[in-house]
Design an enzyme around this catalytic site. Structure first.
Site, short mmCIF file in Angstrom:
data_model
loop_
_atom_site.label_atom_id
_atom_site.label_comp_id
_atom_site.label_asym_id
_atom_site.label_seq_id
_atom_site.Cartn_x
_atom_site.Cartn_y
_atom_site.Cartn_z
N ARG A 70 35.65 37.24 34.09
CA ARG A 70 36.03 36.14 34.99
C ARG A 70 36.38 34.88 34.19
O ARG A 70 37.16 34.05 34.61
CB ARG A 70 34.91 35.86 36.01
CG ARG A 70 35.23 34.73 36.98
CD ARG A 70 34.48 34.80 38.30
NE ARG A 70 33.08 35.14 38.14
CZ ARG A 70 32.14 34.33 37.63
NH1 ARG A 70 32.46 33.10 37.24
NH2 ARG A 70 30.90 34.73 37.52
N ASP A 200 56.71 22.55 39.80
CA ASP A 200 56.80 23.99 40.10
C ASP A 200 58.18 24.43 39.62
O ASP A 200 59.20 24.08 40.22
CB ASP A 200 56.61 24.22 41.60
CG ASP A 200 56.65 25.70 41.98
OD1 ASP A 200 57.27 26.48 41.24
OD2 ASP A 200 56.06 26.06 43.02
N LYS A 225 57.77 35.99 40.50
CA LYS A 225 59.21 35.91 40.69
C LYS A 225 59.93 36.26 39.39
O LYS A 225 59.82 37.38 38.94
CB LYS A 225 59.55 34.51 41.21
CG LYS A 225 58.64 34.03 42.37
CD LYS A 225 58.77 34.82 43.63
CE LYS A 225 57.71 34.50 44.66
NZ LYS A 225 57.54 33.09 45.00
C1 LIG Z 1 56.46 32.35 45.52
C2 LIG Z 1 56.32 30.93 45.17
C3 LIG Z 1 55.05 30.35 45.06
C4 LIG Z 1 53.77 31.11 45.34
O1 LIG Z 1 53.56 32.13 44.42
P1 LIG Z 1 52.71 33.48 44.73
O2 LIG Z 1 52.79 34.21 43.46
O3 LIG Z 1 53.38 34.15 45.89
O4 LIG Z 1 51.33 33.04 45.09
C5 LIG Z 1 54.99 29.02 44.69
N1 LIG Z 1 56.11 28.28 44.47
C6 LIG Z 1 57.35 28.81 44.59
C7 LIG Z 1 58.54 27.96 44.32
C8 LIG Z 1 57.50 30.15 44.95
O5 LIG Z 1 58.72 30.66 45.08
#
Ligand SMILES: *Cc1c(COP(=O)(O)O)cnc(C)c1O
Length: 411
Positions: A70, A200, A225
């Site tokens: 963890r 992000d 992604k």
């Molecule tokens: C998909 C996504 C997230 C969240 O990510 P997960 O891996 O699904 O938890 C956050 N920010 C953006 C821009 C995303 O496309």
């Protein structure tokens, strides 16, 4: 310790952070599924706990015993070492079991109760829900500015007392509106409380946009992604120049138990050397498709960075993005009816949420990914009834274009 040469990112991602001697000579890392680790001595155990709990700092080159998965495990350590060179200017990374785990850990670590937070809108749906459902009860105060509205962002930053964090998504999802990251960093550094600036970078990083070079403190990814690229795992990554910020995030991660598991680390590790190859192909495909569909009689508009006309958006694009990326947003005539008809007809691209995989996907943001927003918020953000977001994969672009044209035929 393996000898470190100064090499470029595409090389470093294949050579850093992994010593075959620690995996019985295997050329690729083994998967270490153990939940607990045998100490080399009781003294080493005590030393490992002193370091894990922040009572001591490791000496340079000191090899500290692992404790319990963890906290960390070999596959997380290998992945964290190998992902650093992909993000320009990064020194340290922490991996999480989803993008949301990474994002929520950032807010829980750096926004104590009562913090001021400035963020762009629209945000990824999960991020917005997390802020509303979890951070509002913790007393966070949000000041929101439209993506791309530099003046509103600067004003929001200047007038928010107790500001701890500025959170940006650029380009915004699904409108692709870009926010001037360097300008936000400048506004944040002028604030008396020196809030952290977080980007992000899921849509354009790590290949095409480099927020740390613009002075940003933390870059966060949904590794689900583009970083992974095969739509077969969930993961999240945070990267920073300042190692101390990552150390704090790892403490949160040890408490919440949201570290990426060994098998997923191993899988994500195998995908890193091809991130830039895949993203370049996806961006080339997307640009050809967006430019070919532009002006189609069934479309109100094609939204894609090379088609921007707003001079400020063009300026931001040229200043901070190397390439336009793999997301194309279409506005189809006939509103929801037109958009749904298009989605039903697609034969190559699948109607699914998510993005960044080698296979092309299409979705209707207004009724899916952004459906938690009110009709007024959706209209304000420009997320219309006819909008369809395309995530372009690595298929042959002629086939994809034919699929999209067939989907638009006669609408
Ligand atoms: C998909 C996504 C997230 C969240 O990510 P997960 O891996 O699904 O938890 C956050 N920010 C953006 C821009 C995303 O496309």
């Amino acid at each position: 310790m393996t000898k470190r040469y100064v090499v470029r990112p595409e090389t470093a991602v294949l050579t850093r952070g992994f010593d075959p001697k620690l995996s019985v000579g295997a050329a690729r890392p083994a998967v270490f599924r153990s939940s607990t680790y045998v100490f080399s001595s009781p003294e080493s155990a005590a030393r490992a706990f002193d370091i894990a709990l922040g009572r001591a700092k490791p000496a340079p080159e000191e090899s500290v015993d692992l404790i319990y998965s963890r906290l960390s495990h070999p596959n997380a350590e290998i992945l964290e070492d190998q992902i650093v060179p992909l993000e320009r200017d990064a020194k340290e990374a922490a991996v999480f079991n989803s993008g949301m785990a990474a994002i929520s850990s950032i807010f829980l670590t750096f926004c104590p109760p009562g913090s001021g937070v400035v963020h762009t809108t629209p945000l990824y749906g999960g991020t917005q829900l997390f802020l509303d459902a979890m951070m509002t009860p913790l007393g966070a105060r949000f000041v929101v500015a439209d993506a791309g509205d530099g003046k509103a962002l600067a004003a929001a930053i200047a007038r928010t007392p107790g500001l701890k964090l500025v959170f940006l998504e650029s380009p915004a999802n699904p409108t692709l509106r870009m926010t001037d990251i360097a300008a936000v960093v400048e506004a944040a550094s002028a604030h008396a409380e020196r809030p952290l600036v977080v980007v992000d970078n899921t849509f354009l990083g790590p290949a095409f946009q480099h927020p740390l070079t613009l002075g940003v403190d933390l870059v966060v990814y949904s590794a689900t992604k583009y970083l992974n690229g095969f739509s077969d795992l969930l993961g999240g990554v945070v990267l920073a120049k300042d190692r101390e910020l990552i150390t704090q995030l790892r403490s949160t991660r040890a408490l919440l138990g949201n570290i990426l598991q060994p098998d997923e680390c191993w899988l994500l590790n195998t995908r890193l050397p091809t991130v830039s190859l895949r993203m370049n192909r996806q961006s080339k495909n997307a640009q050809r498709i967006a430019e070919a569909l532009n002006g189609h009689p069934a479309l109100e508009r094609v939204i894609y960075p090379t088609l921007f006309t707003d001079p400020d958006q063009v300026r931001i694009r040229d200043a901070q993005c190397d390439y336009p990326g793999g997301i194309v947003t279409l506005e189809i005539k006939g509103g929801r009816h037109g958009a749904f008809a298009f989605l039903r007809r697609l034969r190559i691209a699948h109607n699914a949420v998510s993005l960044g995989g080698v296979e092309s996907l299409a979705c209707h943001p207004r009724t899916t990914t952004h459906s938690e927003m009110s009709p007024e918020q959706l209209d304000h953000a420009g997320i219309s009834e006819g909008m369809v977001r395309l995530s372009i994969g690595i298929e042959n672009w002629h086939d994809l274009l034919a699929d999209f044209k067939a989907g638009l035929e006669g609408l």
